[in-house]
Design a protein around this motif. Sequence first.
Motif, PDB file in Angstrom:
ATOM      1  N   LYS A 293       0.848  -1.204   0.000  1.00 45.71           N
ATOM      2  CA  LYS A 293       0.000   0.000   0.000  1.00 45.71           C
ATOM      3  C   LYS A 293       0.881   1.251   0.000  1.00 45.71           C
ATOM      4  N   ASP A 294       0.259   2.372  -0.327  1.00 42.70           N
ATOM      5  CA  ASP A 294       1.023   3.616  -0.448  1.00 42.70           C
ATOM      6  C   ASP A 294       1.039   4.451   0.827  1.00 42.70           C
ATOM      7  N   ALA A 295       0.026   4.281   1.687  1.00 39.24           N
ATOM      8  CA  ALA A 295      -0.154   5.240   2.788  1.00 39.24           C
ATOM      9  C   ALA A 295       0.788   4.993   3.959  1.00 39.24           C
ATOM     10  N   ILE A 296       0.843   6.008   4.811  1.00 37.69           N
ATOM     11  CA  ILE A 296       1.420   5.867   6.149  1.00 37.69           C
ATOM     12  C   ILE A 296       0.215   5.636   7.070  1.00 37.69           C
ATOM     13  N   TYR A 297       0.208   4.534   7.788  1.00 38.32           N
ATOM     14  CA  TYR A 297      -0.908   4.219   8.682  1.00 38.32           C
ATOM     15  C   TYR A 297      -0.534   4.619  10.108  1.00 38.32           C
ATOM     16  N   VAL A 298      -1.437   5.351  10.765  1.00 38.92           N
ATOM     17  CA  VAL A 298      -1.163   5.790  12.136  1.00 38.92           C
ATOM     18  C   VAL A 298      -2.306   5.344  13.041  1.00 38.92           C
ATOM     19  N   GLY A 299      -1.949   4.801  14.183  1.00 36.85           N
ATOM     20  CA  GLY A 299      -2.948   4.374  15.156  1.00 36.85           C
ATOM     21  C   GLY A 299      -2.383   4.420  16.564  1.00 36.85           C
ATOM     22  N   ARG A 300      -3.123   3.807  17.506  1.00 34.53           N
ATOM     23  CA  ARG A 300      -2.745   3.827  18.925  1.00 34.53           C
ATOM     24  C   ARG A 300      -2.472   5.269  19.384  1.00 34.53           C
ATOM     25  N   ILE A 301      -3.257   6.204  18.849  1.00 32.61           N
ATOM     26  CA  ILE A 301      -3.016   7.629  19.131  1.00 32.61           C
ATOM     27  C   ILE A 301      -3.558   7.925  20.525  1.00 32.61           C
ATOM     28  N   ARG A 302      -2.669   8.358  21.410  1.00 31.68           N
ATOM     29  CA  ARG A 302      -3.097   8.617  22.784  1.00 31.68           C
ATOM     30  C   ARG A 302      -2.173   9.623  23.427  1.00 31.68           C
ATOM     31  N   GLU A 303      -2.657  10.208  24.525  1.00 32.43           N
ATOM     32  CA  GLU A 303      -1.821  11.180  25.233  1.00 32.43           C
ATOM     33  C   GLU A 303      -0.798  10.450  26.085  1.00 32.43           C
ATOM     34  N   ASP A 304       0.374  11.050  26.153  1.00 35.73           N
ATOM     35  CA  ASP A 304       1.418  10.549  27.052  1.00 35.73           C
ATOM     36  C   ASP A 304       1.323  11.382  28.322  1.00 35.73           C
ATOM     37  N   TYR A 305       0.802  10.779  29.391  1.00 33.48           N
ATOM     38  CA  TYR A 305       0.550  11.527  30.626  1.00 33.48           C
ATOM     39  C   TYR A 305       1.819  11.776  31.429  1.00 33.48           C
ATOM     40  N   SER A 306       2.955  11.268  30.984  1.00 30.56           N
ATOM     41  CA  SER A 306       4.189  11.437  31.767  1.00 30.56           C
ATOM     42  C   SER A 306       4.823  12.807  31.559  1.00 30.56           C
ATOM     43  N   VAL A 307       4.319  13.562  30.567  1.00 33.52           N
ATOM     44  CA  VAL A 307       4.811  14.934  30.324  1.00 33.52           C
ATOM     45  C   VAL A 307       3.591  15.824  30.089  1.00 33.52           C
ATOM     46  N   ASN A 309       2.739  17.936  27.589  1.00 30.49           N
ATOM     47  CA  ASN A 309       2.181  17.920  26.232  1.00 30.49           C
ATOM     48  C   ASN A 309       2.770  16.749  25.438  1.00 30.49           C
ATOM     49  N   GLY A 310       2.287  15.564  25.712  1.00 30.31           N
ATOM     50  CA  GLY A 310       2.870  14.398  25.054  1.00 30.31           C
ATOM     51  C   GLY A 310       1.843  13.603  24.261  1.00 30.31           C
ATOM     52  N   ILE A 311       2.295  13.059  23.136  1.00 28.13           N
ATOM     53  CA  ILE A 311       1.426  12.237  22.291  1.00 28.13           C
ATOM     54  C   ILE A 311       2.188  10.977  21.909  1.00 28.13           C
ATOM     55  N   GLN A 312       1.486   9.868  21.883  1.00 24.93           N
ATOM     56  CA  GLN A 312       2.087   8.595  21.527  1.00 24.93           C
ATOM     57  C   GLN A 312       1.427   8.090  20.249  1.00 24.93           C
ATOM     58  N   LEU A 313       2.239   7.650  19.287  1.00 26.18           N
ATOM     59  CA  LEU A 313       1.705   7.171  18.004  1.00 26.18           C
ATOM     60  C   LEU A 313       2.333   5.831  17.646  1.00 26.18           C
ATOM     61  N   TRP A 314       1.597   5.057  16.840  1.00 25.02           N
ATOM     62  CA  TRP A 314       2.132   3.831  16.231  1.00 25.02           C
ATOM     63  C   TRP A 314       2.014   4.042  14.720  1.00 25.02           C
ATOM     64  N   VAL A 315       3.180   4.068  14.030  1.00 27.85           N
ATOM     65  CA  VAL A 315       3.224   4.472  12.620  1.00 27.85           C
ATOM     66  C   VAL A 315       3.771   3.312  11.788  1.00 27.85           C
ATOM     67  N   VAL A 316       3.014   2.902  10.775  1.00 34.41           N
ATOM     68  CA  VAL A 316       3.401   1.734   9.966  1.00 34.41           C
ATOM     69  C   VAL A 316       3.312   2.082   8.482  1.00 34.41           C
ATOM     70  N   SER A 317       4.300   1.633   7.726  1.00 38.50           N
ATOM     71  CA  SER A 317       4.221   1.822   6.275  1.00 38.50           C
ATOM     72  C   SER A 317       5.052   0.762   5.563  1.00 38.50           C
ATOM     73  N   ASN A 319       7.951  -0.155   3.695  1.00 37.23           N
ATOM     74  CA  ASN A 319       9.264   0.497   3.577  1.00 37.23           C
ATOM     75  C   ASN A 319       9.802   0.495   2.154  1.00 37.23           C
ATOM     76  N   LEU A 320       9.361  -0.475   1.333  1.00 36.12           N
ATOM     77  CA  LEU A 320       9.865  -0.502  -0.051  1.00 36.12           C
ATOM     78  C   LEU A 320       9.107   0.487  -0.933  1.00 36.12           C
ATOM     79  N   ARG A 321       7.870   0.828  -0.518  1.00 38.88           N
ATOM     80  CA  ARG A 321       7.066   1.746  -1.335  1.00 38.88           C
ATOM     81  C   ARG A 321       7.231   3.181  -0.826  1.00 38.88           C
ATOM     82  N   LYS A 322       6.417   3.610   0.164  1.00 35.94           N
ATOM     83  CA  LYS A 322       6.578   5.009   0.606  1.00 35.94           C
ATOM     84  C   LYS A 322       7.979   5.236   1.171  1.00 35.94           C
ATOM     85  N   GLY A 323       8.546   4.170   1.776  1.00 34.39           N
ATOM     86  CA  GLY A 323       9.890   4.319   2.343  1.00 34.39           C
ATOM     87  C   GLY A 323      10.992   4.393   1.304  1.00 34.39           C
ATOM     88  N   ALA A 324      10.684   4.121   0.043  1.00 37.51           N
ATOM     89  CA  ALA A 324      11.741   4.114  -0.975  1.00 37.51           C
ATOM     90  C   ALA A 324      11.174   4.445  -2.362  1.00 37.51           C
TER      91      ALA A 324
END
Length: 340
Positions: A293-307, A309-317, A319-324
């Motif tokens: 696939k072509d997109a960058i997929y982002v999920g598990r989006i949540r606040e990081d309460y340890s700071v 203004n913090g945000i936590q993301l899980w980013v998947v793509s 690597n041979l396509r969008k990554g190269a």
Amino acid sequence: MKKEEYTVAIVGATGAVGEQMREVLEERQFPVGELILLASERSAGQFLEFQGRQRRVEILHDDCFTNVDIALFSAGGSVSAKFAPAAVSAGAVVIDNTAHFRMAPDIPLVVPEVNANAIAGYKTHGIIANPNCSTIQMVVALKPIHDAAGIKRVVVSTYQSVSGAGRQAMEELSQQVAALFSGRDIEKKKFPHQIAFNCIPHIDVFMDDGYTKEEWKMIHETRKILGEPALAVTATTVRVPVFCGHSESVNVETEKKLTAAEVKALLRDAPGVIVSDEPENNIYPLALDATGKDAIYVGRIREDYSVPNGIQLWVVSDNLRKGAALNAVQIAEILIRDYL
Ligand code: A2P
């Protein structure tokens, strides 16, 4: 007058990224007049398909670039160092997928969704650098957050597939799995340790400060692409036994507070991004789903309460396509639209 078709060369055409370059050029109907496929002597006599026709792979040498408009390089840094100048001298614009030119101050390092304007800088040397695969997928997700709230610090840990190390690395994982299931000894060539059923926190070479070169690339390339030379970034890059698709845990600290809902909304509108975030239905980005696939997929989006203004993301793509390959072809599309 604008050309209707362009002569394109792929250097490293038989490799994992080279194969994707052919596919992406064809899928996106890039106006290819002639396609020149180049590789080493090992591939002499091989034929590869493009637009339904078998094309002969030629052995790379300095004279291969006559009449080439765009040369896509993905055959390793030393090959780019040696042959990109010949391509430029022959009049081609080089889009280089290796690390060789990336940090040269007057060579643009481009992710079209983030800094397409930097492409104009190709005129100085005739070269545009394609960033590191892990960096590309991260900066596409970071850009809208940075624009909205000012990023102060990024902490990233990667889970990188073996295809990032090339075709032989993919074969090494397959062979190790087969060997282990049939009670044979495993062979190690591309990786310093067994990669099957393992995680190796070592990609590219170690440097004196204990970071790997892959980690160094993520730090410095992110700064260059975002135009923030002092941005605080740290990385741990890990090879995992996945064939294709890089995953990343990205922790972001911003100047301004953003809620998780605000980050989701920003990312839903971001070019090249698909938000895949329904934990209640077990939906989050997965390397297997991102492959091809072509997109960058982002999920598990949540606040990081340890700071504050913090945000936590899980980013998947992929690597041979969008990554190269896809990123390189997107750059080529802008080149022919606006410059050539
Ligand atoms: P070859 O298949 O002839 O070795 P990967 O990253 O998947 O390992 O692919 C690397 C690509 O770079 C392949 O197409 C490989 O060609 C090509 N390559 C590697 N070294 C050279 C070289 N010295 N000259 C030309 N092509 C090279």
